[in-house]
Design a protein around this motif. Structure first.
Motif, PDB file in Angstrom:
ATOM      1  N   ARG A  50      47.481   5.182  30.435  1.00 52.27           N
ATOM      2  CA  ARG A  50      46.612   4.123  29.919  1.00 52.27           C
ATOM      3  C   ARG A  50      46.973   2.767  30.499  1.00 52.27           C
ATOM      4  NH1 ARG A  50      45.829   5.200  23.434  1.00 52.27           N
ATOM      5  NH2 ARG A  50      45.771   7.480  23.505  1.00 52.27           N
ATOM      6  N   THR A  51      45.979   1.917  30.510  1.00 49.66           N
ATOM      7  CA  THR A  51      46.132   0.515  30.905  1.00 49.66           C
ATOM      8  C   THR A  51      45.729  -0.360  29.734  1.00 49.66           C
ATOM      9  OG1 THR A  51      45.701   0.960  33.237  1.00 49.66           O
ATOM     10  CG2 THR A  51      45.294  -1.281  32.476  1.00 49.66           C
ATOM     11  N   ARG A  52      46.467  -1.435  29.529  1.00 50.86           N
ATOM     12  CA  ARG A  52      46.149  -2.386  28.461  1.00 50.86           C
ATOM     13  C   ARG A  52      45.759  -3.726  29.080  1.00 50.86           C
ATOM     14  NH1 ARG A  52      47.596  -3.414  22.891  1.00 50.86           N
ATOM     15  NH2 ARG A  52      47.903  -5.637  22.485  1.00 50.86           N
ATOM     16  N   LEU A  53      44.626  -4.261  28.655  1.00 52.89           N
ATOM     17  CA  LEU A  53      44.145  -5.557  29.116  1.00 52.89           C
ATOM     18  C   LEU A  53      43.890  -6.449  27.912  1.00 52.89           C
ATOM     19  CD1 LEU A  53      41.393  -4.438  31.670  1.00 52.89           C
ATOM     20  CD2 LEU A  53      43.714  -5.211  32.220  1.00 52.89           C
ATOM     21  N   THR A  54      44.226  -7.723  28.031  1.00 55.52           N
ATOM     22  CA  THR A  54      43.905  -8.692  27.001  1.00 55.52           C
ATOM     23  C   THR A  54      43.108  -9.819  27.643  1.00 55.52           C
ATOM     24  OG1 THR A  54      45.894  -8.168  25.717  1.00 55.52           O
ATOM     25  CG2 THR A  54      44.800 -10.260  25.235  1.00 55.52           C
ATOM     26  N   ARG A  55      41.827  -9.867  27.341  1.00 55.74           N
ATOM     27  CA  ARG A  55      40.913 -10.844  27.926  1.00 55.74           C
ATOM     28  C   ARG A  55      39.969 -11.381  26.845  1.00 55.74           C
ATOM     29  NH1 ARG A  55      40.553  -9.533  33.479  1.00 55.74           N
ATOM     30  NH2 ARG A  55      42.634  -8.860  34.128  1.00 55.74           N
ATOM     31  N   ASP A  56      39.286 -12.458  27.177  1.00 62.89           N
ATOM     32  CA  ASP A  56      38.223 -12.939  26.300  1.00 62.89           C
ATOM     33  C   ASP A  56      37.014 -12.017  26.434  1.00 62.89           C
ATOM     34  OD1 ASP A  56      39.899 -15.034  25.812  1.00 62.89           O
ATOM     35  OD2 ASP A  56      38.671 -16.555  26.809  1.00 62.89           O
ATOM     36  N   VAL A  57      36.415 -11.660  25.301  1.00 59.67           N
ATOM     37  CA  VAL A  57      35.134 -10.965  25.306  1.00 59.67           C
ATOM     38  C   VAL A  57      34.049 -12.029  25.231  1.00 59.67           C
ATOM     39  CG1 VAL A  57      33.581  -9.521  23.940  1.00 59.67           C
ATOM     40  CG2 VAL A  57      35.935  -8.785  24.352  1.00 59.67           C
ATOM     41  N   GLN A  58      33.138 -12.040  26.189  1.00 56.86           N
ATOM     42  CA  GLN A  58      32.112 -13.079  26.266  1.00 56.86           C
ATOM     43  C   GLN A  58      30.728 -12.447  26.247  1.00 56.86           C
ATOM     44  OE1 GLN A  58      32.489 -16.746  26.705  1.00 56.86           O
ATOM     45  NE2 GLN A  58      30.399 -16.413  25.969  1.00 56.86           N
ATOM     46  N   CYS A  59      29.930 -12.836  25.250  1.00 59.39           N
ATOM     47  CA  CYS A  59      28.533 -12.417  25.193  1.00 59.39           C
ATOM     48  C   CYS A  59      27.697 -13.392  26.005  1.00 59.39           C
ATOM     49  CB  CYS A  59      28.058 -12.383  23.752  1.00 59.39           C
ATOM     50  SG  CYS A  59      26.300 -12.006  23.559  1.00 59.39           S
ATOM     51  N   VAL A  60      26.666 -12.890  26.639  1.00 62.48           N
ATOM     52  CA  VAL A  60      25.809 -13.753  27.454  1.00 62.48           C
ATOM     53  C   VAL A  60      25.088 -14.804  26.618  1.00 62.48           C
ATOM     54  CG1 VAL A  60      23.744 -12.296  27.349  1.00 62.48           C
ATOM     55  CG2 VAL A  60      24.206 -13.667  29.399  1.00 62.48           C
ATOM     56  N   THR A  61      24.935 -14.572  25.310  1.00 59.49           N
ATOM     57  CA  THR A  61      24.282 -15.543  24.444  1.00 59.49           C
ATOM     58  C   THR A  61      25.224 -16.610  23.922  1.00 59.49           C
ATOM     59  OG1 THR A  61      24.577 -14.044  22.580  1.00 59.49           O
ATOM     60  CG2 THR A  61      22.478 -13.958  23.734  1.00 59.49           C
ATOM     61  N   GLY A  62      26.505 -16.517  24.248  1.00 63.80           N
ATOM     62  CA  GLY A  62      27.395 -17.620  23.923  1.00 63.80           C
ATOM     63  C   GLY A  62      28.558 -17.302  23.008  1.00 63.80           C
ATOM     64  N   TRP A  63      28.446 -16.297  22.129  1.00 64.68           N
ATOM     65  CA  TRP A  63      29.579 -16.044  21.242  1.00 64.68           C
ATOM     66  C   TRP A  63      30.704 -15.381  22.034  1.00 64.68           C
ATOM     67  CZ3 TRP A  63      31.278 -11.055  20.519  1.00 64.68           C
ATOM     68  CH2 TRP A  63      30.358 -10.005  20.673  1.00 64.68           C
ATOM     69  N   ARG A  64      31.923 -15.621  21.581  1.00 59.49           N
ATOM     70  CA  ARG A  64      33.103 -15.176  22.320  1.00 59.49           C
ATOM     71  C   ARG A  64      34.190 -14.776  21.352  1.00 59.49           C
ATOM     72  NH1 ARG A  64      37.658 -18.077  24.465  1.00 59.49           N
ATOM     73  NH2 ARG A  64      36.782 -19.943  23.505  1.00 59.49           N
ATOM     74  N   VAL A  65      34.930 -13.728  21.687  1.00 62.04           N
ATOM     75  CA  VAL A  65      36.118 -13.323  20.928  1.00 62.04           C
ATOM     76  C   VAL A  65      37.301 -13.460  21.875  1.00 62.04           C
ATOM     77  CG1 VAL A  65      37.237 -11.531  19.562  1.00 62.04           C
ATOM     78  CG2 VAL A  65      34.727 -11.712  19.579  1.00 62.04           C
ATOM     79  N   PRO A  66      38.142 -14.484  21.692  1.00 60.07           N
ATOM     80  CA  PRO A  66      39.207 -14.746  22.673  1.00 60.07           C
ATOM     81  C   PRO A  66      40.354 -13.760  22.576  1.00 60.07           C
ATOM     82  CG  PRO A  66      39.329 -16.316  20.867  1.00 60.07           C
ATOM     83  CD  PRO A  66      38.084 -15.511  20.642  1.00 60.07           C
TER      84      PRO A  66
END
Length: 252
Positions: free
Chosen positions: A116-132
């Motif tokens: 497995r690989t683990r990544l920690t990134r911001d999730v960005q919706c094209v409409t503007g909301w984001r989960v950092p």
């Protein structure tokens, strides 16, 4: 006002809104607004109760309205299908086929046994909301493609989902990036049904509509086939900050 189920443009549609939802009744609308207010203005124990209610509501609300309300993870719940079947660990399968030498169907246990690989990134919706800074964990898509033996005529990868409706595509070069996962875990937990589990795609450098939920099929093809939202006006190459008219810097 009753929303028009056929009126969704790239500027107003979220990552996975219900493009064919039923009209929203006034009672449902007012009730869900009340639940949203609980999440903002009440004690934590009431907020947690409201979040659980919203999670339950999202599985029964084909309008997508419950996706507009807050929840504990910062995500919004969407589906383009009126209902999505649930897959248990015993009956889940992920097929890898198309222009490959060694097609295969993976069980959930098979996928969990792979490196497995683990990544920690911001999730960005094209409409503007984001989960950092959202952690995802899973198998690199490139590892599955390598195991399948991609043929020289291959140019792209198409993804299908067990909701029976949603599709996505990447070029082969995009699919082989180290930050594209067949994701099994998110935010430290196995991916649940509402978030597209038990297995979903995670394309870290692109807007979240590329990260198809309820992943069931990976098909290697000789050309890019536009996905569900791309046929409705979204960019096929959805790099964060560089597509759909946005000019801000990429967040991942």
């Amino acid at each position: 006002m009753t929303p028009d189920p056929d009126r969704h443009t790239p500027a107003e549609a979220p990552d996975d809104p219900d493009a064919h939802g039923k009209p929203v009744g006034r009672r449902v609308f007012l009730g869900t607004l009340g639940l949203g207010a609980l999440g903002v203005a009440t004690a934590p124990w009431l907020q947690r109760g409201a979040e659980r209610t919203l999670g339950s509501l999202s599985g029964q609300d084909p309008t997508g309205l419950s996706g507009l309300l807050p929840n504990g993870g910062g995500f919004r719940y969407y589906s383009v299908a009126a209902s999505v079947p649930r897959k248990s660990p015993a009956d889940y399968r992920l097929t890898v086929d198309g222009l490959v030498d060694r097609p295969r169907a993976y069980t959930l246990a098979d996928l969990r046994a792979l490196p497995r690989t683990r990544l920690t990134r911001d999730v960005q919706c094209v409409t503007g909301w984001r989960v950092p800074k959202t952690p995802f964990e899973g198998v690199r898509l490139d590892d599955l493609l390598e195991a399948a033996g991609v043929r020289r005529t291959a140019k792209a990868v198409r993804f299908t989902c067990f909701d029976g409706t949603y599709t996505e595509s990447l070029t082969l070069d995009q699919a082989r990036r180290p930050d594209v996962l067949v994701a099994l875990r998110m935010q430290g937990e196995d991916i649940g049904h509402d978030h597209g589990g038990p297995v979903r795609l995670y394309v870290a450098p692109m807007y979240f509509y590329k990260s198809a939920k309820w992943l069931s099929g990976i098909t290697v093809t000789d050309h890019v086939q536009p996905g569900y939202w791309e046929t409705r006006g979204y960019d096929v190459d959805a790099w964060v900050g560089r597509s759909n008219g946005r000019t801000d810097d990429p967040t991942s």
